[in-house]
Design a protein around this motif. Structure first.
Motif, PDB file in Angstrom:
ATOM      1  N   ALA A  39     -14.410   2.005 -40.702  1.00 19.61           N
ATOM      2  CA  ALA A  39     -14.360   0.904 -41.664  1.00 19.61           C
ATOM      3  C   ALA A  39     -14.533  -0.435 -40.953  1.00 19.61           C
ATOM      4  O   ALA A  39     -15.197  -1.345 -41.475  1.00 19.61           O
ATOM      5  CB  ALA A  39     -13.041   0.935 -42.433  1.00 19.61           C
ATOM      6  N   LEU A  40     -13.937  -0.581 -39.781  1.00 20.76           N
ATOM      7  CA  LEU A  40     -14.115  -1.791 -38.986  1.00 20.76           C
ATOM      8  C   LEU A  40     -15.580  -1.965 -38.598  1.00 20.76           C
ATOM      9  O   LEU A  40     -16.144  -3.066 -38.730  1.00 20.76           O
ATOM     10  CB  LEU A  40     -13.234  -1.734 -37.735  1.00 20.76           C
ATOM     11  N   ALA A  41     -16.204  -0.895 -38.139  1.00 22.74           N
ATOM     12  CA  ALA A  41     -17.610  -0.967 -37.739  1.00 22.74           C
ATOM     13  C   ALA A  41     -18.506  -1.380 -38.910  1.00 22.74           C
ATOM     14  O   ALA A  41     -19.507  -2.079 -38.726  1.00 22.74           O
ATOM     15  CB  ALA A  41     -18.061   0.379 -37.174  1.00 22.74           C
ATOM     16  N   ASN A  42     -18.130  -0.961 -40.119  1.00 24.82           N
ATOM     17  CA  ASN A  42     -18.942  -1.257 -41.303  1.00 24.82           C
ATOM     18  C   ASN A  42     -18.632  -2.619 -41.932  1.00 24.82           C
ATOM     19  O   ASN A  42     -19.331  -3.054 -42.847  1.00 24.82           O
ATOM     20  CB  ASN A  42     -18.736  -0.172 -42.363  1.00 24.82           C
ATOM     21  N   ALA A  43     -17.563  -3.269 -41.469  1.00 25.67           N
ATOM     22  CA  ALA A  43     -17.161  -4.550 -42.050  1.00 25.67           C
ATOM     23  C   ALA A  43     -18.249  -5.602 -41.839  1.00 25.67           C
ATOM     24  O   ALA A  43     -18.888  -5.658 -40.791  1.00 25.67           O
ATOM     25  CB  ALA A  43     -15.852  -5.024 -41.436  1.00 25.67           C
ATOM     26  N   ARG A  44     -18.424  -6.443 -42.853  1.00 24.06           N
ATOM     27  CA  ARG A  44     -19.406  -7.523 -42.785  1.00 24.06           C
ATOM     28  C   ARG A  44     -18.710  -8.874 -42.781  1.00 24.06           C
ATOM     29  O   ARG A  44     -17.622  -9.017 -43.346  1.00 24.06           O
ATOM     30  CB  ARG A  44     -20.366  -7.442 -43.975  1.00 24.06           C
ATOM     31  N   TYR A  45     -19.341  -9.844 -42.163  1.00 17.80           N
ATOM     32  CA  TYR A  45     -18.791 -11.193 -42.149  1.00 17.80           C
ATOM     33  C   TYR A  45     -18.706 -11.712 -43.583  1.00 17.80           C
ATOM     34  O   TYR A  45     -19.717 -11.760 -44.296  1.00 17.80           O
ATOM     35  CB  TYR A  45     -19.667 -12.111 -41.299  1.00 17.80           C
ATOM     36  N   ALA A  46     -17.506 -12.093 -44.006  1.00 15.90           N
ATOM     37  CA  ALA A  46     -17.254 -12.453 -45.410  1.00 15.90           C
ATOM     38  C   ALA A  46     -17.376 -13.959 -45.598  1.00 15.90           C
ATOM     39  O   ALA A  46     -16.391 -14.706 -45.505  1.00 15.90           O
ATOM     40  CB  ALA A  46     -15.877 -11.959 -45.841  1.00 15.90           C
ATOM     41  N   SER A  53     -20.648 -16.854 -38.021  1.00 13.58           N
ATOM     42  CA  SER A  53     -20.921 -15.414 -38.046  1.00 13.58           C
ATOM     43  C   SER A  53     -21.604 -14.923 -36.775  1.00 13.58           C
ATOM     44  O   SER A  53     -21.708 -13.713 -36.558  1.00 13.58           O
ATOM     45  CB  SER A  53     -21.814 -15.081 -39.251  1.00 13.58           C
ATOM     46  N   ALA A  54     -22.023 -15.861 -35.915  1.00 14.96           N
ATOM     47  CA  ALA A  54     -22.885 -15.493 -34.790  1.00 14.96           C
ATOM     48  C   ALA A  54     -22.272 -14.436 -33.864  1.00 14.96           C
ATOM     49  O   ALA A  54     -22.959 -13.539 -33.397  1.00 14.96           O
ATOM     50  CB  ALA A  54     -23.260 -16.739 -33.991  1.00 14.96           C
ATOM     51  N   GLY A  55     -20.971 -14.542 -33.622  1.00 15.06           N
ATOM     52  CA  GLY A  55     -20.367 -13.613 -32.672  1.00 15.06           C
ATOM     53  C   GLY A  55     -19.595 -12.473 -33.311  1.00 15.06           C
ATOM     54  O   GLY A  55     -18.872 -11.739 -32.624  1.00 15.06           O
ATOM     55  N   PHE A  56     -19.735 -12.315 -34.626  1.00 18.38           N
ATOM     56  CA  PHE A  56     -18.877 -11.378 -35.359  1.00 18.38           C
ATOM     57  C   PHE A  56     -19.061  -9.930 -34.912  1.00 18.38           C
ATOM     58  O   PHE A  56     -18.078  -9.218 -34.670  1.00 18.38           O
ATOM     59  CB  PHE A  56     -19.140 -11.508 -36.855  1.00 18.38           C
ATOM     60  N   ASP A  57     -20.292  -9.482 -34.771  1.00 19.81           N
ATOM     61  CA  ASP A  57     -20.526  -8.081 -34.402  1.00 19.81           C
ATOM     62  C   ASP A  57     -20.002  -7.774 -33.005  1.00 19.81           C
ATOM     63  O   ASP A  57     -19.411  -6.709 -32.770  1.00 19.81           O
ATOM     64  CB  ASP A  57     -22.012  -7.742 -34.507  1.00 19.81           C
ATOM     65  N   ALA A  58     -20.215  -8.697 -32.077  1.00 24.87           N
ATOM     66  CA  ALA A  58     -19.691  -8.493 -30.724  1.00 24.87           C
ATOM     67  C   ALA A  58     -18.166  -8.474 -30.737  1.00 24.87           C
ATOM     68  O   ALA A  58     -17.528  -7.657 -30.055  1.00 24.87           O
ATOM     69  CB  ALA A  58     -20.200  -9.591 -29.795  1.00 24.87           C
ATOM     70  N   TRP A  59     -17.578  -9.381 -31.540  1.00 22.83           N
ATOM     71  CA  TRP A  59     -16.118  -9.410 -31.650  1.00 22.83           C
ATOM     72  C   TRP A  59     -15.582  -8.100 -32.214  1.00 22.83           C
ATOM     73  O   TRP A  59     -14.553  -7.591 -31.761  1.00 22.83           O
ATOM     74  CB  TRP A  59     -15.707 -10.580 -32.551  1.00 22.83           C
ATOM     75  N   LYS A  60     -16.254  -7.543 -33.226  1.00 23.38           N
ATOM     76  CA  LYS A  60     -15.791  -6.271 -33.810  1.00 23.38           C
ATOM     77  C   LYS A  60     -15.732  -5.177 -32.755  1.00 23.38           C
ATOM     78  O   LYS A  60     -14.793  -4.365 -32.742  1.00 23.38           O
ATOM     79  CB  LYS A  60     -16.715  -5.829 -34.948  1.00 23.38           C
ATOM     80  N   SER A  61     -16.709  -5.143 -31.883  1.00 26.53           N
ATOM     81  CA  SER A  61     -16.718  -4.125 -30.826  1.00 26.53           C
ATOM     82  C   SER A  61     -15.509  -4.295 -29.918  1.00 26.53           C
ATOM     83  O   SER A  61     -14.864  -3.310 -29.527  1.00 26.53           O
ATOM     84  CB  SER A  61     -18.008  -4.224 -30.012  1.00 26.53           C
ATOM     85  N   SER A  90     -13.472  -6.162 -45.049  1.00 29.64           N
ATOM     86  CA  SER A  90     -14.344  -7.224 -44.544  1.00 29.64           C
ATOM     87  C   SER A  90     -13.647  -8.584 -44.572  1.00 29.64           C
ATOM     88  O   SER A  90     -13.750  -9.371 -43.621  1.00 29.64           O
ATOM     89  CB  SER A  90     -15.636  -7.287 -45.350  1.00 29.64           C
ATOM     90  N   ALA A  91     -12.910  -8.862 -45.641  1.00 26.59           N
ATOM     91  CA  ALA A  91     -12.235 -10.152 -45.761  1.00 26.59           C
ATOM     92  C   ALA A  91     -11.173 -10.331 -44.683  1.00 26.59           C
ATOM     93  O   ALA A  91     -11.144 -11.362 -43.988  1.00 26.59           O
ATOM     94  CB  ALA A  91     -11.595 -10.282 -47.146  1.00 26.59           C
ATOM     95  N   ILE A  92     -10.325  -9.338 -44.517  1.00 27.28           N
ATOM     96  CA  ILE A  92      -9.214  -9.503 -43.573  1.00 27.28           C
ATOM     97  C   ILE A  92      -9.702  -9.449 -42.139  1.00 27.28           C
ATOM     98  O   ILE A  92      -9.173 -10.133 -41.246  1.00 27.28           O
ATOM     99  CB  ILE A  92      -8.116  -8.451 -43.862  1.00 27.28           C
TER     100      ILE A  92
END
Length: 265
Positions: A54-61, A28-36, A140-142
């Motif tokens: 919705a992408l910005a609000n997605a959480r690591y599942a 999960s460490a790089g998830f937020d940076a990856w979303k950007s 979040s899952a996908i």
């Protein structure tokens, strides 16, 4: 224009490659940076403001990753798989459902060529006829599976599809589905829902949580993937190959063919 040479040119190529696509990760460490980074990919693919939010609000599942690493049932023998998945119950309930709504299933077969047994077997196998359609955030899952390095390229079009479904109002960022992001009565992956979804009840929107839309969409998917009306669907027959397009697991394909034949009688 100044020409880049030597190491400067190489460095520029690396920077361009980094900018061109978001970098996957296995924690999960790089998830937020990856979303950007992925937001830029999504925007280039046509995702608009609601999808991007919705992408910005997605959480690591975390549960999705755990499920993806531990898909034991597909390693069972056919008999064990059918037992675990409740094949006898699906067939018994499926026959009753067909008997209660013969005109509905006959209309689907006339339009798409897919027999009732196959659609009913898929419906029963995927969600126990809508009894449980999942408890994980579809987006979040996908999105998590697209970030995960194991199968990023496979899931990327489905992540884009999910965000476009949000744009269209078919789902929201809070919509629940299966742990791999499948949604609705027959558990469509979002990219397939976007491509093959049908507004069968005529209410102006494709809603795969509506049984009529979901079963028509499933029939449309199979027809578009090459289903031949009037041809068989058991192993060795023409339409068995089309069932493979729905799910890649051999025991799943065999189970659908067997249950479908038993439901159709």
């Amino acid at each position: 224009m100044k020409r880049l040479v030597g190491g400067t040119f190489t460095a520029a190529l690396v920077l361009c490659a980094h900018a061109a696509s978001a970098q996957c990760g296995n924690t999960s460490a790089g998830f937020d940076a990856w979303k950007s980074d992925f937001a830029a990919d999504a925007q280039r693919a046509g995702v608009q403001s609601r999808g991007l939010q919705a992408l910005a609000n997605a959480r690591y599942a975390t549960r999705t990753i755990a499920a993806d690493r531990n898909q034991k049932s597909f390693r069972y023998s056919l008999d064990k798989f059918m037992q675990v998945r409740g094949a006898d119950t699906i067939v018994a309930q499926g026959r009753k459902r067909k008997a209660r709504s013969p005109d509905f299933y006959a209309a689907l077969e006339r339009q798409y060529g897919v027999p009732a047994g196959v659609l009913i077997a898929i419906h029963g196998m995927e969600t126990a006829f809508g009894g449980f359609m999942g408890d994980s955030s579809v987006v979040s899952a996908i999105v998590t599976l697209t970030y995960d390095c194991r199968r990023s390229e496979f899931f990327k079009p489905h992540a884009i599809g999910a965000l476009k479904l949000v744009d269209q109002g078919s789902i929201t960022g809070a919509t629940k589905g299966a742990k791999h992001g499948e949604l609705g009565h027959t558990q469509f992956l979002p990219g397939n829902a976007l491509t093959y979804g049908v507004d069968a009840n005529g209410d102006g929107r494709v809603d795969l949580y509506n049984q009529t839309d979901a079963l028509a969409s499933t029939a449309n998917f199979l027809r578009q993937k090459g289903w031949k009306p009037g041809q068989g669907y058991q192993q060795g027959q023409p339409n068995f190959a089309v069932i493979k397009q729905w799910n890649a697991a051999t025991v799943y394909q065999q189970s659908i063919a067997i249950m479908g034949a038993r439901i159709d009688g």
